[in-house]
Design a protein around this motif. Structure first.
Motif, PDB file in Angstrom:
ATOM      1  N   ILE A 117      -0.603 -44.368  25.774  1.00 15.00           N
ATOM      2  CA  ILE A 117      -1.669 -44.852  24.896  1.00 15.00           C
ATOM      3  C   ILE A 117      -2.528 -43.677  24.438  1.00 15.00           C
ATOM      4  O   ILE A 117      -2.926 -42.830  25.236  1.00 15.00           O
ATOM      5  N   HIS A 128      -7.015 -53.743  24.879  1.00 14.53           N
ATOM      6  CA  HIS A 128      -6.214 -54.279  23.768  1.00 14.53           C
ATOM      7  C   HIS A 128      -4.868 -53.557  23.694  1.00 14.53           C
ATOM      8  O   HIS A 128      -3.808 -54.200  23.598  1.00 14.53           O
ATOM      9  N   GLU A 129      -4.873 -52.223  23.760  1.00  9.62           N
ATOM     10  CA  GLU A 129      -3.635 -51.454  23.683  1.00  9.62           C
ATOM     11  C   GLU A 129      -2.770 -51.655  24.920  1.00  9.62           C
ATOM     12  O   GLU A 129      -1.534 -51.716  24.827  1.00  9.62           O
ATOM     13  N   ALA A 186      -0.376 -47.363  20.813  1.00  8.98           N
ATOM     14  CA  ALA A 186       0.311 -47.603  22.082  1.00  8.98           C
ATOM     15  C   ALA A 186       1.805 -47.455  21.866  1.00  8.98           C
ATOM     16  O   ALA A 186       2.318 -47.697  20.767  1.00  8.98           O
ATOM     17  N   GLU A 223      -1.528 -59.087  17.397  1.00  8.41           N
ATOM     18  CA  GLU A 223      -2.871 -58.502  17.411  1.00  8.41           C
ATOM     19  C   GLU A 223      -3.900 -59.498  17.953  1.00  8.41           C
ATOM     20  O   GLU A 223      -4.790 -59.129  18.728  1.00  8.41           O
ATOM     21  N   HIS A 247      -0.749 -54.720  24.468  1.00 11.29           N
ATOM     22  CA  HIS A 247       0.437 -54.497  23.629  1.00 11.29           C
ATOM     23  C   HIS A 247       1.606 -53.995  24.477  1.00 11.29           C
ATOM     24  O   HIS A 247       2.755 -54.422  24.294  1.00 11.29           O
ATOM     25  N   ALA A 290      -6.209 -46.112  17.320  1.00  6.27           N
ATOM     26  CA  ALA A 290      -5.644 -46.159  18.668  1.00  6.27           C
ATOM     27  C   ALA A 290      -4.179 -46.546  18.530  1.00  6.27           C
ATOM     28  O   ALA A 290      -3.817 -47.337  17.651  1.00  6.27           O
ATOM     29  N   TYR A 317       3.972 -47.566  13.041  1.00 10.07           N
ATOM     30  CA  TYR A 317       2.559 -47.226  13.160  1.00 10.07           C
ATOM     31  C   TYR A 317       1.816 -47.223  11.821  1.00 10.07           C
ATOM     32  O   TYR A 317       0.592 -47.101  11.804  1.00 10.07           O
TER      33      TYR A 317
END
Length: 298
Positions: free
Chosen positions: A136, A157-158, A130, A217, A161, A128, A208
């Motif tokens: 996303i 979660h994303e 973002a 995180e 971020h 995944a 990334y």
């Protein structure tokens, strides 16, 4: 980390998790129908982002001076690079479902008015991604291995971020650390344009492939669990994904990038256990719903 710091963080998390008890204004399934399939204004670049120099100029500004339109433009350029490596999956029903699900969860975040866009990349890996401004992506390989609550936890979660500008901060740090000196030398030789484009691509790819700070995180895990619960989903969706990651062999190529760019699953689970305790147990235990059930029922 000192015991005092841990206690203060736990208290902050407890306050956030308590906010998850607020009932959702309505259930996800009945709303957000017929949203456009993402990604508006984004197309994959043939080589490098045309506005590479503009991107670097924006990243060289202080974080406070990067307003929301600039943040969205930075995210658009990052999203274009991501789409340049892999295409979107062809199943429009799945794309629309994931976009609706993500948009519903984002409405319960502290930045609901961002132009959020969610999409599925046609890739068998479990990943995944973002980008600033609300872009996303999840891979088809991830979607195939999770249920709805687990996907909701991953998207939350994303979303965290993005809300907390984790990628924007990381981009600024990396740009400041490695870009300036090389660019000055290139300008003296008169070949700055080509270098800017290659450096921008390198910078974006590095973000990334190297991952974010471990603390970012952990924060995205804690706040993402609370956000998913606030949106009406089982808060143990994300922990369920982490349990799955615990059993994955380190040499499994479909999980290589995820395992390399995140803290070990055991650490993430321990961190979540300290933050959650039993505070969200009342919101757990909902029946598992498969993603294909949702897509086929539309």
């Amino acid at each position: 980390m000192s015991r005092t710091t841990i206690t203060l963080r736990a208290a902050a998390c407890a306050a956030l998790l308590a906010a998850a008890a607020l009932p959702a204004s309505a259930q996800f399934g009945g709303l957000l129908r017929n949203l456009p399939v993402p990604i508006p204004g984004v197309s994959a670049p043939a080589a490098a982002p045309a506005g590479g120099g503009d991107l670097i100029q924006m990243l060289q500004q202080s974080l406070e001076s990067i307003d929301e339109p600039k943040e969205i433009e930075i995210g658009r350029q990052l999203a274009a690079v991501l789409l340049g490596s892999k295409p979107l999956h062809a199943d429009m029903g799945l794309q629309r479902y994931v976009n609706e699900l993500g948009r519903w969860i984002s409405l319960h975040s502290t930045r609901p008015t961002l132009p959020w866009s969610f999409a599925v990349i046609d890739d068998p890996g479990f990943n995944a991604f973002a980008a600033p401004g609300g872009y996303i992506f999840v891979t088809k390989g991830l979607v195939d291995r999770v249920d709805e609550a687990e996907l909701a936890g991953i998207l939350a979660h994303e979303i965290t971020h993005v809300v907390d500008k984790h990628h924007l901060q990381a981009l600024k740090s990396k740009a400041a650390a490695g870009f300036g000196a090389t660019l000055v030398g290139s300008q003296l030789r008169g070949d700055a344009r080509g270098l800017v484009q290659s450096q921008v691509l390198s910078l974006i790819r590095n973000i990334y492939t190297s991952g974010l700070d471990k603390g970012d995180e952990f924060d995205a895990d804690r706040h993402g669990v609370a956000l998913a619960a606030r949106a009406g989903f089982d808060p143990y969706g994300l922990p369920g994904v982490l349990q799955q990651l615990r059993t994955v062999p380190q040499d499994n190529p479909l999980f290589t990038l995820t395992l390399a760019t995140h803290p070990p699953a055991d650490q993430r689970l321990d961190n979540l256990e300290q933050a959650m305790g039993k505070r969200l147990d009342a919101f757990a235990g909902k029946p598992s719903v498969s993603i294909m059930q949702r897509v086929q029922a539309r």
